[in-house]
Design an enzyme around this catalytic site. Structure first.
Site, PDB file in Angstrom:
ATOM      1  N   ASN A  87      44.247  46.943  39.436  1.00 53.80           N
ATOM      2  CA  ASN A  87      43.922  46.652  40.955  1.00 53.80           C
ATOM      3  C   ASN A  87      42.654  46.719  41.023  1.00 53.80           C
ATOM      4  OD1 ASN A  87      44.767  46.717  43.948  1.00 53.80           O
ATOM      5  ND2 ASN A  87      43.579  48.475  43.612  1.00 53.80           N
ATOM      6  N   TYR A 152      33.282  36.162  42.002  1.00 55.67           N
ATOM      7  CA  TYR A 152      34.604  36.868  42.287  1.00 55.67           C
ATOM      8  C   TYR A 152      35.796  36.108  41.756  1.00 55.67           C
ATOM      9  CZ  TYR A 152      38.580  39.107  45.061  1.00 55.67           C
ATOM     10  OH  TYR A 152      39.308  39.645  45.201  1.00 55.67           O
TER      11      TYR A 152
HETATM   12  P1  NAP Z   1      38.872  48.247  48.537  1.00 58.37           P
HETATM   13  O1  NAP Z   1      39.525  48.464  49.862  1.00 58.37           O
HETATM   14  O2  NAP Z   1      37.530  47.702  48.303  1.00 58.37           O
HETATM   15  O3  NAP Z   1      39.134  49.339  47.328  1.00 58.37           O
HETATM   16  C1  NAP Z   1      38.857  49.154  46.002  1.00 58.37           C
HETATM   17  C2  NAP Z   1      39.366  50.187  45.117  1.00 58.37           C
HETATM   18  O4  NAP Z   1      38.899  49.796  43.829  1.00 58.37           O
HETATM   19  C3  NAP Z   1      39.049  51.675  45.372  1.00 58.37           C
HETATM   20  O5  NAP Z   1      40.129  52.365  45.167  1.00 58.37           O
HETATM   21  C4  NAP Z   1      37.715  51.808  44.558  1.00 58.37           C
HETATM   22  O6  NAP Z   1      37.661  52.867  44.107  1.00 58.37           O
HETATM   23  C5  NAP Z   1      38.484  51.063  43.194  1.00 58.37           C
HETATM   24  N1  NAP Z   1      37.165  50.515  42.363  1.00 58.37           N
HETATM   25  C6  NAP Z   1      36.046  49.593  42.556  1.00 58.37           C
HETATM   26  N2  NAP Z   1      35.361  49.505  41.445  1.00 58.37           N
HETATM   27  C7  NAP Z   1      36.090  50.362  40.574  1.00 58.37           C
HETATM   28  C8  NAP Z   1      35.528  50.980  39.257  1.00 58.37           C
HETATM   29  N3  NAP Z   1      34.615  50.052  38.890  1.00 58.37           N
HETATM   30  N4  NAP Z   1      36.482  51.463  38.625  1.00 58.37           N
HETATM   31  C9  NAP Z   1      37.669  51.986  39.052  1.00 58.37           C
HETATM   32  N5  NAP Z   1      37.979  51.734  40.426  1.00 58.37           N
HETATM   33  C10 NAP Z   1      37.016  50.785  41.166  1.00 58.37           C
HETATM   34  O7  NAP Z   1      39.846  46.771  47.776  1.00 58.37           O
HETATM   35  P2  NAP Z   1      41.267  46.330  48.142  1.00 58.37           P
HETATM   36  O8  NAP Z   1      41.138  45.264  49.237  1.00 58.37           O
HETATM   37  O9  NAP Z   1      42.044  47.256  48.287  1.00 58.37           O
HETATM   38  O10 NAP Z   1      41.363  45.152  46.648  1.00 58.37           O
HETATM   39  C11 NAP Z   1      42.113  45.884  45.870  1.00 58.37           C
HETATM   40  C12 NAP Z   1      42.178  44.615  44.874  1.00 58.37           C
HETATM   41  O11 NAP Z   1      42.765  43.566  45.295  1.00 58.37           O
HETATM   42  C13 NAP Z   1      40.878  44.048  43.996  1.00 58.37           C
HETATM   43  O12 NAP Z   1      41.171  43.715  42.851  1.00 58.37           O
HETATM   44  C14 NAP Z   1      40.644  42.775  45.111  1.00 58.37           C
HETATM   45  O13 NAP Z   1      40.100  42.115  44.291  1.00 58.37           O
HETATM   46  C15 NAP Z   1      42.305  42.494  45.260  1.00 58.37           C
HETATM   47  N6  NAP Z   1      42.287  41.610  46.396  1.00 58.37           N
HETATM   48  C16 NAP Z   1      42.162  42.046  47.593  1.00 58.37           C
HETATM   49  C17 NAP Z   1      42.196  41.046  48.700  1.00 58.37           C
HETATM   50  C18 NAP Z   1      41.956  41.387  49.946  1.00 58.37           C
HETATM   51  O14 NAP Z   1      41.907  40.508  51.153  1.00 58.37           O
HETATM   52  N7  NAP Z   1      41.519  42.552  50.357  1.00 58.37           N
HETATM   53  C19 NAP Z   1      42.566  39.803  48.364  1.00 58.37           C
HETATM   54  C20 NAP Z   1      42.906  39.376  47.138  1.00 58.37           C
HETATM   55  C21 NAP Z   1      42.818  40.212  46.274  1.00 58.37           C
HETATM   56  P3  NAP Z   1      36.755  54.169  44.949  1.00 58.37           P
HETATM   57  O15 NAP Z   1      37.072  53.779  46.436  1.00 58.37           O
HETATM   58  O16 NAP Z   1      37.097  55.407  44.430  1.00 58.37           O
HETATM   59  O17 NAP Z   1      35.374  53.930  44.770  1.00 58.37           O
END
Ligand code: NAP
Length: 236
Positions: A87, A152
């Site tokens: 994730n 991305y």
């Molecule tokens: P988010 O709120 O920005 O949270 C990102 C998470 O990933 C945090 O727990 C962060 O850890 C962790 N992270 C980032 N870089 C990392 C690394 N190098 N090693 C380990 N952990 C790392 O993101 P989100 O919206 O929950 O998204 C989660 C996933 O869903 C991502 O892959 C994103 O691309 C995908 N996604 C999101 C959306 C959306 O609309 N939000 C849509 C499609 C796909 P820390 O906080 O501890 O730094």
């Protein structure tokens, strides 16, 4: 069978909801984080207080050695990983012609390399058992492409192609989910995106977690190579 889940990037947002839901479904959970230690530790404690089993482990998923150490820690404390949820991810709005080598490499290193590192670390046990489940969190932008988010979108498209044999590997492609990641877009754009979503709202981290929990469950035991778009119909 011992059910141990590793969820990367589980300190916040979607990963946090996935870890919480998998714990509720009976998995021991390794909560990976990069910088938000307190949030990850608090979630692990909450799961333990509810009778579950969880640990929080720091690792940059792009760092292969750190991922190896994390997986060995999870194995020692919880047991071999039977479910991996990739994730952890980073996003950002940059014009393609402006992307630097460092930015390109970081997107690839975290979003795609991270999944490679974790899969390689958990694979020996899964191959030995001829069982295991991997869910990669892609994105609707990985299925359709996205302007200003080309790097991305490339990494998210590549995740769809990751699939070792004898192990169930599926993808969840979230639409616009209301987490820290999308706040950079601003409230007006987020309102527009909610309007463009046929179901009329932004997704919640739990909407994605439900899809992951289904793919991870025995009810999905004959499903592999699938992409489940949890997007409110955004790319219908
Ligand atoms: P988010 O709120 O920005 O949270 C990102 C998470 O990933 C945090 O727990 C962060 O850890 C962790 N992270 C980032 N870089 C990392 C690394 N190098 N090693 C380990 N952990 C790392 O993101 P989100 O919206 O929950 O998204 C989660 C996933 O869903 C991502 O892959 C994103 O691309 C995908 N996604 C999101 C959306 C959306 O609309 N939000 C849509 C499609 C796909 P820390 O906080 O501890 O730094």
């Amino acid at each position: 069978m011992n059910r141990v889940a590793l969820v990367t990037g589980a300190s916040r947002g979607i990963g946090r909801a996935i870890a919480a839901e998998l714990a509720e479904a009976g998995h021991a959970v390794c909560i990976n984080y990069l910088t938000h230690r307190q949030e990850a530790e608090t979630l692990a404690e909450k799961i333990r207080n509810h009778g579950g089993n969880a640990i929080a482990v720091q690792a940059d998923v792009a760092d292969r050695a750190a991922v190896e150490t994390m997986v060995r820690t999870a194995e020692a404390e919880l047991g071999p990983v039977s479910l991996l949820v990739n994730n952890a991810g980073i996003a950002g709005q940059i014009q393609f012609q402006d992307i630097t080598d460092a930015q390109w490499n970081r997107y690839l290193g975290v979003n795609l390399g991270g999944a490679r590192n974790t899969i390689q670390a958990v694979l020996p046990h899964m191959l030995h058992e001829k069982a295991g489940c991997i869910v990669n969190i892609s994105s609707i932008w990985g299925l359709r492409g996205a302007s200003c988010e080309v790097a991305y979108a490339c990494t998210k498209a590549a995740l769809v192609g990751l699939a070792p044999s004898h192990i169930r590997v599926n993808c969840v492609a979230p639409g616009v989910i209301n987490t820290d990641m999308v706040q950079v877009l601003g409230q007006e754009t987020l309102r527009d995106l909610a309007e463009q979503t046929p179901l009329g709202r932004l997704g919640t981290p739990e909407d994605v977690a439900h899809a992951v929990a289904f793919l991870a469950s025995d009810k999905a035991s004959f499903l592999t190579g699938q992409i489940l778009a949890a997007d409110g119909g955004f790319i219908v």
